[in-house]
Design an enzyme around this catalytic site. Structure first.
Site, short mmCIF file in Angstrom:
data_model
loop_
_atom_site.label_atom_id
_atom_site.label_comp_id
_atom_site.label_asym_id
_atom_site.label_seq_id
_atom_site.Cartn_x
_atom_site.Cartn_y
_atom_site.Cartn_z
N GLN A 158 0.84 -1.21 0.00
CA GLN A 158 0.00 0.00 0.00
C GLN A 158 0.87 1.25 0.00
O GLN A 158 0.60 2.21 -0.72
CB GLN A 158 -0.93 0.00 1.22
CG GLN A 158 -1.96 -1.10 1.16
CD GLN A 158 -3.01 -1.00 2.27
OE1 GLN A 158 -2.95 -0.14 3.15
NE2 GLN A 158 -3.99 -1.89 2.24
N HIS A 181 2.44 5.09 -3.24
CA HIS A 181 2.74 6.53 -3.18
C HIS A 181 3.99 6.79 -4.01
O HIS A 181 5.09 6.83 -3.50
CB HIS A 181 2.91 6.98 -1.73
CG HIS A 181 1.64 6.91 -0.96
ND1 HIS A 181 0.89 8.01 -0.63
CD2 HIS A 181 0.94 5.83 -0.50
CE1 HIS A 181 -0.20 7.63 0.01
NE2 HIS A 181 -0.19 6.32 0.11
N GLU A 189 14.30 -2.05 -0.86
CA GLU A 189 13.84 -3.00 0.14
C GLU A 189 14.65 -4.29 0.14
O GLU A 189 15.30 -4.61 -0.86
CB GLU A 189 12.35 -3.33 -0.08
CG GLU A 189 12.11 -4.14 -1.33
CD GLU A 189 10.62 -4.35 -1.62
OE1 GLU A 189 9.86 -3.37 -1.51
OE2 GLU A 189 10.23 -5.47 -1.94
N ARG A 233 16.23 -12.16 -2.05
CA ARG A 233 16.89 -12.88 -3.15
C ARG A 233 18.25 -13.36 -2.69
O ARG A 233 18.71 -14.42 -3.06
CB ARG A 233 17.07 -11.93 -4.34
CG ARG A 233 16.20 -12.25 -5.49
CD ARG A 233 16.66 -11.52 -6.71
NE ARG A 233 17.42 -12.39 -7.59
CZ ARG A 233 18.04 -11.95 -8.67
NH1 ARG A 233 18.04 -10.68 -8.99
NH2 ARG A 233 18.68 -12.80 -9.43
N ARG A 292 11.87 -18.58 -1.34
CA ARG A 292 10.99 -17.58 -0.69
C ARG A 292 9.53 -17.73 -1.13
O ARG A 292 8.64 -17.16 -0.51
CB ARG A 292 11.51 -16.16 -0.95
CG ARG A 292 11.49 -15.74 -2.39
CD ARG A 292 12.14 -14.38 -2.63
NE ARG A 292 12.34 -14.18 -4.06
CZ ARG A 292 12.57 -13.01 -4.64
NH1 ARG A 292 12.68 -11.93 -3.91
NH2 ARG A 292 12.72 -12.92 -5.94
N HIS A 345 1.35 14.19 2.18
CA HIS A 345 0.32 13.57 1.34
C HIS A 345 0.04 12.14 1.82
O HIS A 345 -1.11 11.70 1.87
CB HIS A 345 0.80 13.57 -0.11
CG HIS A 345 -0.22 13.06 -1.09
ND1 HIS A 345 -1.46 13.65 -1.25
CD2 HIS A 345 -0.19 11.99 -1.94
CE1 HIS A 345 -2.15 12.97 -2.17
NE2 HIS A 345 -1.40 11.96 -2.59
N ARG A 368 -3.27 8.21 4.73
CA ARG A 368 -3.15 6.99 5.52
C ARG A 368 -3.45 7.15 7.01
O ARG A 368 -3.53 6.15 7.72
CB ARG A 368 -1.76 6.37 5.32
CG ARG A 368 -1.43 6.08 3.86
CD ARG A 368 -2.43 5.14 3.21
NE ARG A 368 -2.08 4.86 1.81
CZ ARG A 368 -2.66 3.94 1.07
NH1 ARG A 368 -3.65 3.21 1.55
NH2 ARG A 368 -2.30 3.76 -0.19
C1 LIG Z 1 -8.29 4.13 1.41
C2 LIG Z 1 -7.49 3.80 0.18
C3 LIG Z 1 -7.83 2.71 -0.60
C4 LIG Z 1 -7.09 2.38 -1.76
N1 LIG Z 1 -7.42 1.28 -2.50
C5 LIG Z 1 -6.68 0.94 -3.59
C6 LIG Z 1 -6.96 -0.23 -4.35
O1 LIG Z 1 -7.89 -0.95 -4.06
N2 LIG Z 1 -6.17 -0.54 -5.41
C7 LIG Z 1 -5.12 0.27 -5.77
O2 LIG Z 1 -4.45 -0.04 -6.76
N3 LIG Z 1 -4.81 1.38 -5.06
C8 LIG Z 1 -5.56 1.73 -3.99
N4 LIG Z 1 -5.23 2.84 -3.25
C9 LIG Z 1 -4.04 3.61 -3.65
C10 LIG Z 1 -4.42 4.94 -4.34
O3 LIG Z 1 -5.11 4.71 -5.55
C11 LIG Z 1 -3.13 5.76 -4.63
O4 LIG Z 1 -2.36 5.10 -5.61
C12 LIG Z 1 -2.27 5.93 -3.40
O5 LIG Z 1 -3.07 6.26 -2.30
C13 LIG Z 1 -1.21 7.01 -3.63
O6 LIG Z 1 -1.85 8.24 -3.77
P1 LIG Z 1 -1.40 9.29 -4.86
O7 LIG Z 1 -1.43 8.69 -6.23
O8 LIG Z 1 -2.20 10.54 -4.64
O9 LIG Z 1 0.12 9.57 -4.35
P2 LIG Z 1 1.43 9.73 -5.21
O10 LIG Z 1 1.60 8.58 -6.12
O11 LIG Z 1 2.53 9.97 -4.23
O12 LIG Z 1 1.17 11.01 -6.06
C14 LIG Z 1 1.04 12.29 -5.44
C15 LIG Z 1 0.24 13.19 -6.35
O13 LIG Z 1 1.00 13.43 -7.53
C16 LIG Z 1 0.12 13.50 -8.66
N5 LIG Z 1 0.49 12.45 -9.62
C17 LIG Z 1 1.10 11.28 -9.33
N6 LIG Z 1 1.32 10.58 -10.46
C18 LIG Z 1 0.83 11.31 -11.46
C19 LIG Z 1 0.72 11.12 -12.86
N7 LIG Z 1 1.21 10.03 -13.44
N8 LIG Z 1 0.13 12.08 -13.59
C20 LIG Z 1 -0.35 13.20 -13.03
N9 LIG Z 1 -0.29 13.45 -11.71
C21 LIG Z 1 0.29 12.51 -10.93
C22 LIG Z 1 -1.30 13.33 -8.14
O14 LIG Z 1 -1.85 14.60 -7.88
C23 LIG Z 1 -1.09 12.61 -6.83
O15 LIG Z 1 -2.10 12.83 -5.88
C24 LIG Z 1 -5.96 3.18 -2.12
C25 LIG Z 1 -5.62 4.27 -1.33
C26 LIG Z 1 -6.35 4.60 -0.19
C27 LIG Z 1 -5.91 5.77 0.66
#
Ligand SMILES: Cc1cc2nc3c(=O)[nH]c(=O)nc-3n(C[C@H](O)[C@H](O)[C@H](O)COP(=O)(O)OP(=O)(O)OC[C@H]3O[C@@H](n4cnc5c(N)ncnc54)[C@H](O)[C@@H]3O)c2cc1C
Length: 232
Positions: free
Chosen positions: A75, A79, A92, A96, A164, A187, A192
């Site tokens: 999870q 990010h 990480e 391996r 593993r 963020h 979270r």
């Molecule tokens: C309660 C909860 C449930 C979730 N469930 C799932 C799930 O079931 N399956 C799953 O796959 N994920 C899930 N997620 C993950 C979620 O979809 C996000 O990938 C994760 O929370 C990271 O958030 P983010 O993309 O905003 O953050 P980051 O990846 O750190 O990005 C930060 C910000 O940068 C910008 N950004 C990032 N990449 C791009 C891009 N390529 N183009 C344009 N702007 C960009 C966006 O504004 C983004 O908010 C879940 C998250 C939460 C909190």
């Protein structure tokens, strides 16, 4: 080091910058610099957070070592925007090469949660401890059997990178380094610490939060206030 779950932890390895780094980055266009944080600086930080002026928060960075079950690390790994907008800021232990003794997250009898009423939530109320006790014993047994197979395979000459496969992955603890700008760390906390996040990652976010309070008290205070229900 902040302990998390039964065997995990979050440790701040290093950091770059302070509350002043954000203030001075924001003021560079006025050719001004602060050397000690004052009230005006605090107001500026609050303004930047309120108005979503995010780039000054990328001049401060935090580096963490985290030991968490793989299900939490997966999870966290979502990010993707770290200190340099790539996943380069994540490393990480992969198992391996190193065959350190595997450790697994074993929820205590009181920690098992039931299925949620609303399928969009991850879980519902805690189960009775009597029921939880059975599942704690079952998962312990499962981990022991898996670890035995893992060790037997390697004793029989199977390489570590394939052995593993015998380890139950979701609960397996892994160690990783995560470096991110302060903006990304905030963020991460936004998402979270939220009650919709899985309980087990909320507790990791709480440990990260402690270090943000410690290292960037003015930023943290402004961020916290911006999240109060009646803010803005
Ligand atoms: C309660 C909860 C449930 C979730 N469930 C799932 C799930 O079931 N399956 C799953 O796959 N994920 C899930 N997620 C993950 C979620 O979809 C996000 O990938 C994760 O929370 C990271 O958030 P983010 O993309 O905003 O953050 P980051 O990846 O750190 O990005 C930060 C910000 O940068 C910008 N950004 C990032 N990449 C791009 C891009 N390529 N183009 C344009 N702007 C960009 C966006 O504004 C983004 O908010 C879940 C998250 C939460 C909190």
């Amino acid at each position: 080091m902040k302990k998390v779950l039964d065997k995990g932890y979050v440790r701040l390895v290093d950091k770059m910058g302070s509350d002043l780094s954000i203030v001075n980055a924001a003021r560079v266009s006025f050719d001004k610099e602060s050397y000690a944080l004052n009230e005006k600086d605090e107001s500026l930080i609050a303004y930047l957070i309120r108005e979503g002026h995010t780039s000054p928060f990328r001049h401060a960075n935090m580096q963490f070592e985290i030991y968490s079950p793989l299900m939490m690390a997966r999870q966290h790994w979502k990010h993707v925007v770290g200190s340099d907008h790539t996943m380069d800021s994540w490393n990480e232990s992969s198992r391996r090469y190193v065959t350190e003794v595997p450790e697994f997250y074993i929820p205590s009898p009181a920690e098992w949660r039931g299925a949620p009423e609303d399928s969009k939530q991850g879980s519902g109320e805690n189960l009775p401890e009597s029921k939880g006790k059975n599942w704690t014993e079952a998962i312990q047994l499962h981990a022991e059997l898996s670890e035995n197979l893992y060790n037997q395979a390697m004793t029989d000459g199977v390489c570590a990178e394939q052995a593993r496969l015998f380890l139950p992955a979701y609960g397996l603890y892994i160690r990783y380094y995560w470096s991110a700008s302060l903006q990304s760390v905030l963020h991460f906390l936004d998402q979270r610490l939220d009650l919709h996040a899985q309980k087990e990652i909320q507790v990791y976010a709480e440990a990260v939060e402690v270090y943000v309070v410690q290292e960037f008290p003015a930023v943290y205070e402004a961020w916290r206030k911006a999240h109060e229900p009646n803010a803005k």
